[in-house]
Design a protein around this motif. Sequence first.
Motif, PDB file in Angstrom:
ATOM      1  N   GLU A  18     -69.625 -42.168  72.636  1.00  0.00           N
ATOM      2  CA  GLU A  18     -69.260 -42.546  71.275  1.00  0.00           C
ATOM      3  C   GLU A  18     -70.252 -41.918  70.297  1.00  0.00           C
ATOM      4  O   GLU A  18     -71.385 -41.596  70.651  1.00  0.00           O
ATOM      5  CB  GLU A  18     -69.270 -44.067  71.119  1.00  0.00           C
ATOM      6  N   PHE A  19     -69.821 -41.746  69.062  1.00  0.00           N
ATOM      7  CA  PHE A  19     -70.721 -41.209  68.038  1.00  0.00           C
ATOM      8  C   PHE A  19     -70.986 -42.267  66.986  1.00  0.00           C
ATOM      9  O   PHE A  19     -70.256 -43.247  66.859  1.00  0.00           O
ATOM     10  CB  PHE A  19     -70.132 -39.956  67.398  1.00  0.00           C
ATOM     11  N   GLN A  20     -72.064 -42.048  66.246  1.00  0.00           N
ATOM     12  CA  GLN A  20     -72.428 -42.935  65.146  1.00  0.00           C
ATOM     13  C   GLN A  20     -72.640 -42.106  63.892  1.00  0.00           C
ATOM     14  O   GLN A  20     -73.144 -40.979  63.955  1.00  0.00           O
ATOM     15  CB  GLN A  20     -73.714 -43.704  65.467  1.00  0.00           C
ATOM     16  N   SER A  21     -72.238 -42.665  62.782  1.00  0.00           N
ATOM     17  CA  SER A  21     -72.462 -42.016  61.495  1.00  0.00           C
ATOM     18  C   SER A  21     -73.453 -42.857  60.707  1.00  0.00           C
ATOM     19  O   SER A  21     -73.229 -44.050  60.486  1.00  0.00           O
ATOM     20  CB  SER A  21     -71.147 -41.889  60.727  1.00  0.00           C
ATOM     21  N   LYS A  22     -74.565 -42.229  60.330  1.00  0.00           N
ATOM     22  CA  LYS A  22     -75.620 -42.970  59.635  1.00  0.00           C
ATOM     23  C   LYS A  22     -76.269 -42.090  58.579  1.00  0.00           C
ATOM     24  O   LYS A  22     -76.756 -41.010  58.878  1.00  0.00           O
ATOM     25  CB  LYS A  22     -76.671 -43.438  60.646  1.00  0.00           C
ATOM     26  N   ARG A  23     -76.243 -42.576  57.348  1.00  0.00           N
ATOM     27  CA  ARG A  23     -76.889 -41.905  56.226  1.00  0.00           C
ATOM     28  C   ARG A  23     -76.479 -40.438  56.121  1.00  0.00           C
ATOM     29  O   ARG A  23     -77.299 -39.542  55.953  1.00  0.00           O
ATOM     30  CB  ARG A  23     -78.418 -42.015  56.333  1.00  0.00           C
ATOM     31  N   GLY A  24     -75.194 -40.198  56.248  1.00  0.00           N
ATOM     32  CA  GLY A  24     -74.676 -38.854  56.042  1.00  0.00           C
ATOM     33  C   GLY A  24     -74.726 -37.942  57.245  1.00  0.00           C
ATOM     34  O   GLY A  24     -74.280 -36.794  57.157  1.00  0.00           O
ATOM     35  N   SER A  25     -75.260 -38.402  58.369  1.00  0.00           N
ATOM     36  CA  SER A  25     -75.330 -37.549  59.565  1.00  0.00           C
ATOM     37  C   SER A  25     -74.521 -38.177  60.694  1.00  0.00           C
ATOM     38  O   SER A  25     -74.370 -39.398  60.771  1.00  0.00           O
ATOM     39  CB  SER A  25     -76.783 -37.355  60.007  1.00  0.00           C
ATOM     40  N   ILE A  26     -74.000 -37.319  61.572  1.00  0.00           N
ATOM     41  CA  ILE A  26     -73.231 -37.761  62.731  1.00  0.00           C
ATOM     42  C   ILE A  26     -74.074 -37.489  63.968  1.00  0.00           C
ATOM     43  O   ILE A  26     -74.618 -36.390  64.129  1.00  0.00           O
ATOM     44  CB  ILE A  26     -71.898 -37.007  62.823  1.00  0.00           C
ATOM     45  N   ALA A  27     -74.196 -38.476  64.839  1.00  0.00           N
ATOM     46  CA  ALA A  27     -75.054 -38.319  66.009  1.00  0.00           C
ATOM     47  C   ALA A  27     -74.428 -38.973  67.229  1.00  0.00           C
ATOM     48  O   ALA A  27     -73.666 -39.937  67.122  1.00  0.00           O
ATOM     49  CB  ALA A  27     -76.441 -38.910  65.745  1.00  0.00           C
TER      50      ALA A  27
END
Length: 853
Positions: free
Chosen positions: A288-297
Amino acid sequence: ASHVESAHVVSRILRCSRSSSKVSMARRTGGSFANLADLANAGGVRLDLSDSTDEEDGETRREERCERIVFVGNGLPLRCKKDGNGGWSFEWDEDNLLAQAKEGLATDTMEVLHVGCLAVEVPKDQQEKIAKELLGKYNCVPVFLNEQLKDKFYKGCCKQLLWPLLHYQVPLSPNSTSRFDPLLWQAYIAANKKFAEKVTEFYDPERDYVWIHDYHLMILPSFLRKRFHHVRCGFFLHSPFPSSEIFRIFPMRDEILRSLLNCDVVGFHTFDYARHFLSCCQRMLGLEFQSKRGSIAIDYFGRTVSLKIMPTGVKVERLTGGFEWPETLWRRGEIMHEFEGKTVLVGVDDIDPFKGIELKLQAYHLLLKLHSEWQGKVVLVQIANPARSTSKDISELQSTIHTLVETINSEFGSEGYKPVMLLERSVPLHERIAFYSCADCVVVTATRDGMNLMPYEYIACREAAPQNEGEDRSLKQSMLIVSEFVGCSPSLSGAIRVNPWNVAHIADSYYQAITMSPRERAVRHEKHWRYVQHHTAAFWAESYFNELKRVCNINSRLRCYGLGFGLSFRVVALDPDFRKLEASSLVSAYSSSKNRAIMLDYDGTLTPSSSLTTVPNPEVTDILAALCADDANKVFIISGRPRSELDSWFGSERLGELGLVAENGFFYKSARKGSQWKTQGTLSEVCSWHAIVLPILQLYTESTDGSYIQEKESAIVWHFEDADPDFGNWQSKELVDHLESVLVNESVQVVKCPTTVEVKPQGVNKRKAVEGVLAEVGSDLDFVLCMGDDRSDEDMFACVENVSFSPHMPAEVFACTVGQKPSRARFYLNDTNEVLDTLHALSAQSAQHSSRE
């Protein structure tokens, strides 16, 4: 001056030699482990590649502290040609993207090293000499591949297998050259290993960042990560990345995905390409991915892998400065004279099936047929760069293009007028600038293309072009027709976007472009020019490198372990304080304590999650009975299973003092003989909302293939692990919204996990259960052991972590997760076998203590 230059070359070679010696030491002392147990047996030593520089002079130390970025690509940014003496001469290729990219880096505080192949074949006896020359003069390290390997690697695997795959071509025909060939894949591996060996030879772990470019080297990150677990590594894909439905057909799909995830940052031109990559990671690897403060990780075994979405750009100064070259002005004058009074359309493409040249010509033919008034007034200049590979598809494409050009010129041409001008050759930069400056519109009809910088070049050239006599200097004009399947399309909001497969639509777009008012053309040009002059190649490199440094700083704090073999290799990154639970230290603390709490999860901890039977084996019950026999122990099973199952398994007389917690804390049975089940709340309250929830879940189950409902006494769980990943996630999010709106007045909570949606009473979780256990044991508690394996157990670990810092309860706390993964626990064991071995050691200590008494 020559002495100074020689000294500089010698200094650089010495630095590279020192780096090489560090790498040799790393290879002698490093290594990979099949699992963390092997690493623990080897002592768990973390490799330190630092070298003492006390005896080196101050200038060299200052240079070595300077950061360095290592650009790794299939080709070096050099032009090569034979000189008159039978040797070779080299010069920078100023039009190469990587040569332009380094200008975006702080070159005064950063050194740049290039690693790649030369465009020419160098005899073996000259390779060493040329390598030294390129390193000394250009900071370039050539990778020499023999002719046979290079042919199978580039023309075979890269161009026949990967290039069509990345451009959405499925090899349906049994005779297709795009069908997977194991021999070509082996050549791809061998070539990537050659690159890895060359990078390793010069890599300095203390200061280097490695930036790998394009699909030729997609498995290189795995080789580098295997040799240097903390390698600071980024990758940028300069081609499209296909949807998961296309990419999943490739037999080596998992190996490519895992290798890219061995980078710290993976870069793409557009969000579409990044979205497809994320979908592949989810569907094929379960990530799964996470989106945080404008970045995808993506969290990949504890490491942060960031996705950078950043289109490349051009070096504007290089293009605008071309108008000062005499050859540019001379060629521009020729073109203006040749096409005087005519509207000029220009296309610049490689001879490639994905460039859509034949579609462009078909649409142009339709334009002249439908709008006869433009016959004799418009010209299409098609520059066709030579093909980079040879195949049956290329031959057929060339034949089709020639037929279309002859048809258009014969049907609509006249004396002194040819509607199509086809240039089948490499066009130098000065000539391209001349054509761009004269073009009223540039046309890109590629069916798939990674980026295509040609529209950016055109905008820059139109901005800098000298004004013709009578033109309004305040109205710089340009017009673009761009395929919606090209990477540059999203950034060119003023262009006319077309579906290249719709020939009639392209023809209409031709007409719209050539009849557009000068004022509107100027407005669109101004919008594009603002973007192009800011989003340059240097800006792209600077932005990407800043992201690479940010992510590497995060990952550098972690302790890394190598797992797996070959292209399945990956690194598990854990907190520095996270370590394996040693039985000796646990037994020592256990034997010196007087009041103990032992809390154990069941599935995945006492019995394997993959086991065909869920019933505990005799070894488990024997160990639990031995632990319960010690009066100093309070032993609890804390599980999500129903209480009926726990009673049937652990309700015997010999386990009468075993505490049980069912359904993640709703049901609680004390660790005393004869104790009865207690509940958090009343079952009648639970049943009231069960009647509301069940029909809703049944509705979603019917519409979501692969999902099912698990009904417990206190909770209801909707499982979608066997459903389509994307559809299951969409449905689960919709279900959560639906349930929360319906249950707004009920004392329940809706919890979404990766593969489940659970509806349960408010405040019911394993943390509450642990708090109840600790309250029962008492404040004189001096030993806590808590073991679990999944996310629900993290609540337990968080709770017992507070005990270790509690001043009124100074207990020794051992929170242990099962499996190598990031966790709130401070300790880990590899599997259930190690869990049982550890618990057996504790029960043996209790038995030994009892016999002494």
